[in-house]
Design an enzyme around this catalytic site. Structure first.
Site, PDB file in Angstrom:
ATOM      1  N   GLU A 110     -14.848  29.838  17.734  1.00 37.88           N
ATOM      2  CA  GLU A 110     -13.693  30.259  16.949  1.00 37.88           C
ATOM      3  C   GLU A 110     -14.169  30.774  15.607  1.00 37.88           C
ATOM      4  O   GLU A 110     -15.275  30.458  15.177  1.00 37.88           O
ATOM      5  CB  GLU A 110     -12.759  29.063  16.707  1.00 37.88           C
ATOM      6  N   LYS A 112     -14.174  30.755  11.575  1.00 41.60           N
ATOM      7  CA  LYS A 112     -13.965  29.699  10.584  1.00 41.60           C
ATOM      8  C   LYS A 112     -13.114  30.282   9.466  1.00 41.60           C
ATOM      9  O   LYS A 112     -13.602  30.983   8.578  1.00 41.60           O
ATOM     10  CB  LYS A 112     -15.309  29.188  10.050  1.00 41.60           C
ATOM     11  N   ASP A 114     -11.060  30.752   6.234  1.00 45.73           N
ATOM     12  CA  ASP A 114     -11.374  30.238   4.911  1.00 45.73           C
ATOM     13  C   ASP A 114     -10.092  29.983   4.119  1.00 45.73           C
ATOM     14  O   ASP A 114      -9.548  30.888   3.493  1.00 45.73           O
ATOM     15  CB  ASP A 114     -12.277  31.250   4.188  1.00 45.73           C
ATOM     16  N   TYR A 221      -6.205  25.446  15.165  1.00 48.71           N
ATOM     17  CA  TYR A 221      -7.455  25.375  15.911  1.00 48.71           C
ATOM     18  C   TYR A 221      -7.690  24.085  16.679  1.00 48.71           C
ATOM     19  O   TYR A 221      -8.700  23.966  17.367  1.00 48.71           O
ATOM     20  CB  TYR A 221      -8.643  25.659  15.005  1.00 48.71           C
ATOM     21  N   LYS A 308     -22.466  29.184   9.137  1.00 51.68           N
ATOM     22  CA  LYS A 308     -21.989  29.807   7.904  1.00 51.68           C
ATOM     23  C   LYS A 308     -22.660  31.162   7.689  1.00 51.68           C
ATOM     24  O   LYS A 308     -23.888  31.259   7.751  1.00 51.68           O
ATOM     25  CB  LYS A 308     -22.316  28.904   6.705  1.00 51.68           C
ATOM     26  N   CYS A 402     -13.700  48.089 -31.474  1.00 51.11           N
ATOM     27  CA  CYS A 402     -12.867  48.511 -30.344  1.00 51.11           C
ATOM     28  C   CYS A 402     -13.219  49.934 -29.908  1.00 51.11           C
ATOM     29  O   CYS A 402     -13.245  50.840 -30.735  1.00 51.11           O
ATOM     30  CB  CYS A 402     -11.394  48.430 -30.739  1.00 51.11           C
ATOM     31  N   CYS A 405      -9.993  52.246 -30.760  1.00 49.95           N
ATOM     32  CA  CYS A 405      -9.455  52.510 -32.094  1.00 49.95           C
ATOM     33  C   CYS A 405     -10.450  52.209 -33.208  1.00 49.95           C
ATOM     34  O   CYS A 405     -10.165  52.449 -34.375  1.00 49.95           O
ATOM     35  CB  CYS A 405      -8.167  51.712 -32.324  1.00 49.95           C
ATOM     36  N   CYS A 420      -9.278  43.015 -29.727  1.00 47.71           N
ATOM     37  CA  CYS A 420      -9.062  44.001 -30.782  1.00 47.71           C
ATOM     38  C   CYS A 420      -7.809  43.572 -31.529  1.00 47.71           C
ATOM     39  O   CYS A 420      -6.734  43.493 -30.937  1.00 47.71           O
ATOM     40  CB  CYS A 420      -8.869  45.396 -30.196  1.00 47.71           C
ATOM     41  N   CYS A 426      -3.672  50.246 -31.963  1.00 46.08           N
ATOM     42  CA  CYS A 426      -4.642  50.458 -30.892  1.00 46.08           C
ATOM     43  C   CYS A 426      -3.901  51.023 -29.669  1.00 46.08           C
ATOM     44  O   CYS A 426      -3.052  50.338 -29.095  1.00 46.08           O
ATOM     45  CB  CYS A 426      -5.320  49.131 -30.566  1.00 46.08           C
TER      46      CYS A 426
HETATM   47  P1  AMP Z   1     -16.168  22.110   5.710  1.00 45.64           P
HETATM   48  O1  AMP Z   1     -15.003  22.169   4.765  1.00 45.64           O
HETATM   49  O2  AMP Z   1     -17.270  23.038   5.374  1.00 45.64           O
HETATM   50  O3  AMP Z   1     -16.594  20.697   5.995  1.00 45.64           O
HETATM   51  O4  AMP Z   1     -15.636  22.666   7.086  1.00 45.64           O
HETATM   52  C1  AMP Z   1     -14.646  21.999   7.801  1.00 45.64           C
HETATM   53  C2  AMP Z   1     -13.365  22.739   7.646  1.00 45.64           C
HETATM   54  O5  AMP Z   1     -13.412  24.011   8.261  1.00 45.64           O
HETATM   55  C3  AMP Z   1     -12.254  22.042   8.353  1.00 45.64           C
HETATM   56  O6  AMP Z   1     -11.688  21.038   7.582  1.00 45.64           O
HETATM   57  C4  AMP Z   1     -11.284  23.158   8.589  1.00 45.64           C
HETATM   58  O7  AMP Z   1     -10.351  23.175   7.532  1.00 45.64           O
HETATM   59  C5  AMP Z   1     -12.094  24.426   8.473  1.00 45.64           C
HETATM   60  N1  AMP Z   1     -11.972  25.300   9.643  1.00 45.64           N
HETATM   61  C6  AMP Z   1     -11.689  26.611   9.596  1.00 45.64           C
HETATM   62  N2  AMP Z   1     -11.642  27.152  10.805  1.00 45.64           N
HETATM   63  C7  AMP Z   1     -11.870  26.154  11.691  1.00 45.64           C
HETATM   64  C8  AMP Z   1     -11.922  26.102  13.113  1.00 45.64           C
HETATM   65  N3  AMP Z   1     -11.749  27.184  13.859  1.00 45.64           N
HETATM   66  N4  AMP Z   1     -12.184  24.896  13.661  1.00 45.64           N
HETATM   67  C9  AMP Z   1     -12.372  23.794  12.906  1.00 45.64           C
HETATM   68  N5  AMP Z   1     -12.335  23.789  11.559  1.00 45.64           N
HETATM   69  C10 AMP Z   1     -12.080  24.963  10.943  1.00 45.64           C
HETATM   70 ZN    ZN Z   2      -8.380  48.683 -30.564  1.00 47.99          ZN
END
Ligand code: AMP
Ligand code: ZN
Length: 664
Positions: A110, A112, A114, A221, A308, A402, A405, A420, A426
């Site tokens: 899957e 990851k 963010d 997930y 990562k 500045c 001006c 400034c 300005c």
């Molecule tokens: P970390 O924060 O680096 O420990 O990574 C774990 C976190 O990755 C989990 O708590 C999830 O919030 C996040 N995460 C994002 N995508 C996934 C996924 N597909 N499966 C599991 N965890 C995920």
């Molecule tokens: Zn200025």
């Protein structure tokens, strides 16, 4: 059809449209039609509080305020993930797994996502609660806020288990993030750093209506529970999809670690085409039976591994450092780079933030620099390639004056930025302030745009926003690209702005740190510009949510004779400098500090009118009865359980008439 059925049908229909739009990305009616149906439902629900449902589609708009988020212990602990960074790391992991389990191993791969992790608990198909990961054992309950996220189903479909947890990531798609930032920049607010922090920060906002405005999504997930009747991770994902959750289609089942490596390589290259940010891939042993055999370390499952991605980096030449002057006079140094491809886009510029940053990295014009796009959307310079520094290179000397001006810059104590101070002379400050004044959320002047403002200033027709009100059609026509009709529109638009309410005028003035919300708070508290102008710092900080920084900025603004003079001119032209009389007449402090619950149907007022009355008079509307409730205003058809609860807690029950008397 009776009313209850009608309400039920509308809820079902709206739920389906919501699903089509947000999960399937395939709407079958227009936004307008959707809004109309939602409105219809809202009206029916308002008239029939006895059919209230906390999971109705109308509950997504938010509005409830949370002061403190309760701590909740997770039914199933939320573990972290082990990280890997190379092909070898993953191969080692596979070797360890094969020692511990028998038979073939399949993997679910899957992305990851963010964002911020979230645990959702469902019972009988309804969202029961939403809790943040916290320390893994317990987290904060943020249900009210999460309910506003459209990809979180409030009512499930199909054949779902009676009770289970489902985990996902709350994310902010890049496009929505950029839009939010555009607005912040227009308000002269510091833009948000990256989508991840903005998403997780959103979950802890006190006002759920604010959360509802943010285009957050929840990507799922993993499901957890007893007797789920699921035997693999991949099957779990498919089931979750059937119940109405958003599970990205990029998740794939792989038969070997070699295939996993291909998946990783593919997404490392293609991740920038996704609508949201990912920071890697998560690989999970597919069989839940094998997962159980593998178990957990103290921190993470042995059956899962995160891979990562490295933040993408390139090196390029820094051609020139230039300096931008903002509407408040703040100086931002900008690195103008030799254009270079990075993470799917061409990068030409990077922010250098401030003088300290330049000094810390010793960044110089002509240097070869490393540019990175990590969690941040705006690329940043992370280091200088000193080996490639040109022979006669000179350290950067930060500007002292500045660039627009020529005024000597100042750096207020405790601030990282230079400013400034030439407030009135300005050009970017003068023009920027007027552009802010006319902008949509401020005075919303139709027929006048930012470029015309610049023209008007450069032609010396105006020097500040109060001058707008003296412009005549004859003065404007000679301007470039200005036809008679548009000149008339412009003058009419300015005239119409005299009707804009005080709170927006206050925002339009462009006092530093006084954004939309602060302006509303101040307008409500002081009611007129005169009262506000007379307020001291000590006085200002007693207002809810006003801190010292804002208070000082307000006092500073009104201590300038120039500003006072501009305010007087605005007054003489008829701009609204106080809360209008009829609004004021309805506003008192009579209910200050009281928490009031409204229930039932009323004779003379709608429930919304009643709630507004409570708020206008300083009270708080609360949705459920607790020992903190001051009054219960009861109408017809109030549920018997509410009455019993109020009676048990000794809470005074008022009729509509008694409540209105209270305000007299
Ligand atoms: P970390 O924060 O680096 O420990 O990574 C774990 C976190 O990755 C989990 O708590 C999830 O919030 C996040 N995460 C994002 N995508 C996934 C996924 N597909 N499966 C599991 N965890 C995920
Ligand atoms: Zn200025």
């Amino acid at each position: 059809m009776n009313t209850q059925q009608k309400i039920q049908n509308l809820r079902d229909e709206l739920r389906q449209h919501n699903y089509n739009y947000y999960i399937l990305d395939n709407p079958t009616i227009s936004d307008y039609e959707f809004d109309m149906k939602l409105k219809e439902l809202q009206i029916l629900e308002d008239a029939h509080p006895e059919f209230f449902d906390a999971n109705s589609p109308t509950q997504r708009v938010g509005g409830a305020i949370t002061k403190n988020f309760n701590t909740v212990v997770h039914d199933f602990r939320m573990y972290s993930l082990d990280n890997s960074y190379s092909k070898e790391d993953l191969q080692d992991w596979e070797t360890r797994i094969k020692k511990l389990v028998d038979g073939e191993v399949q993997y679910t791969c899957e992305l990851k996502y963010d964002g911020a992790s979230m645990n959702l608990t469902y019972e009988n198909g309804k969202l029961l609660r939403a809790v943040t990961r916290g320390d893994g054992v317990q987290g904060d309950e943020v249900t009210t806020n999460v309910k506003t996220i459209n990809t979180v189903p409030l009512q499930l479909k199909g054949d779902y288990p009676e009770r289970f947890d489902i985990r996902g990531e709350i994310i902010l798609p890049i496009e929505g993030f950029l839009k939010m930032n555009e607005e912040r920049i227009a308000n002269d607010e510091e833009p948000y750093r990256n989508p991840r922090n903005t998403a997780s920060g959103s979950l802890k906002l006190q006002d759920s209506a604010e959360v509802a405005k943010r285009p957050l999504e929840c990507l799922l997930y993993s499901i957890k529970g007893n007797n789920l009747n699921v035997s693999t991770q991949f099957e779990g994902l498919q089931k979750a999809r059937e119940w109405g959750f958003k599970v990205p289609k990029e998740a794939k089942l792989m038969n070997s670690i070699e295939d996993v490596l291909d998946y990783v390589a593919y997404w490392d290259e293609h991740r920038h085409g996704l609508p949201y940010e990912i920071d890697g891939v998560v690989i999970k042993v597919n069989s839940l039976y094998q997962q159980e055999e593998l178990g957990y370390t103290s921190k993470a499952p042995r059956w899962a591994m995160a891979y990562k991605f490295k933040a993408e980096q390139v090196s390029t030449r820094l051609n020139e450092i230039t300096y931008q002057v903002g509407r408040t006079g703040a100086i931002t140094p900008v690195a103008n780079l030799e254009p270079v491809q990075l993470a799917g886009t061409t990068v030409k510029r990077a922010s250098l933030h401030n003088a300290d940053q330049i000094e810390k990295l010793d960044i110089r014009e002509g240097d070869e620099v490393f540019v990175e796009k990590g969690g941040e959307i705006i690329p940043k310079i992370i280091a200088v390639d000193l080996k490639k520094r040109p022979k006669h290179s000179q350290p950067t000397i930060y500007i002292t004056h500045c660039p627009e001006c020529g005024t000597e810059l100042i750096r207020p104590e405790g601030e990282a930025k230079h400013y400034c101070p030439n407030y009135n002379g300005c050009p970017p400050q003068v023009i920027g302030r007027i552009q802010h004044y006319i902008s949509r959320k401020a005075m919303d002047i139709e027929g006048l745009g930012g470029e015309t403002v610049a023209l008007l200033v450069n032609e010396e027709l105006i020097a500040n926003y109060s001058d707008l009100y003296e412009l005549s059609v004859g003065q404007v026509i000679p301007l470039e690209r200005m036809a008679e009709k548009s000149a008339e529109n412009l003058v009419n638009g300015i005239e119409a702005s005299k009707q804009i309410p005080f709170e927006r005028v206050l925002f339009a003035l462009g006092i530093r740190y006084v954004g939309e919300t602060v302006a509303k708070k101040l307008a409500k508290h002081y009611k007129s510009i005169d009262a506000l102008m007379n307020a001291s710092v000590l006085d200002l900080v007693t207002v809810d949510e006003i801190g010292e920084r804002i208070a000082e900025s307000v006092v500073d603004f009104f201590s300038s004779d120039q500003n006072k003079n501009i305010v007087e001119r605005l007054r003489s032209f008829g701009v609204q400098l106080e809360i209008s009389a009829d609004k004021l007449a309805n506003q008192t402090d009579k209910l200050n500090g009281l928490s009031i619950v409204v229930s039932g149907v009323f004779e003379t007022l709608s429930r919304n009118e009643l709630k507004k009355l409570i708020e206008d008079n300083g009270g708080k509307v609360s949705s459920s009865i607790s020992s903190k409730t001051s009054y219960l205003v009861a109408g017809d058809k109030m549920g018997p359980s509410k009455r019993t609860k109020a009676e048990n807690l000794n809470i005074t029950i008022l009729s509509e008439q008694e409540f209105l008397k209270l305000l007299k």
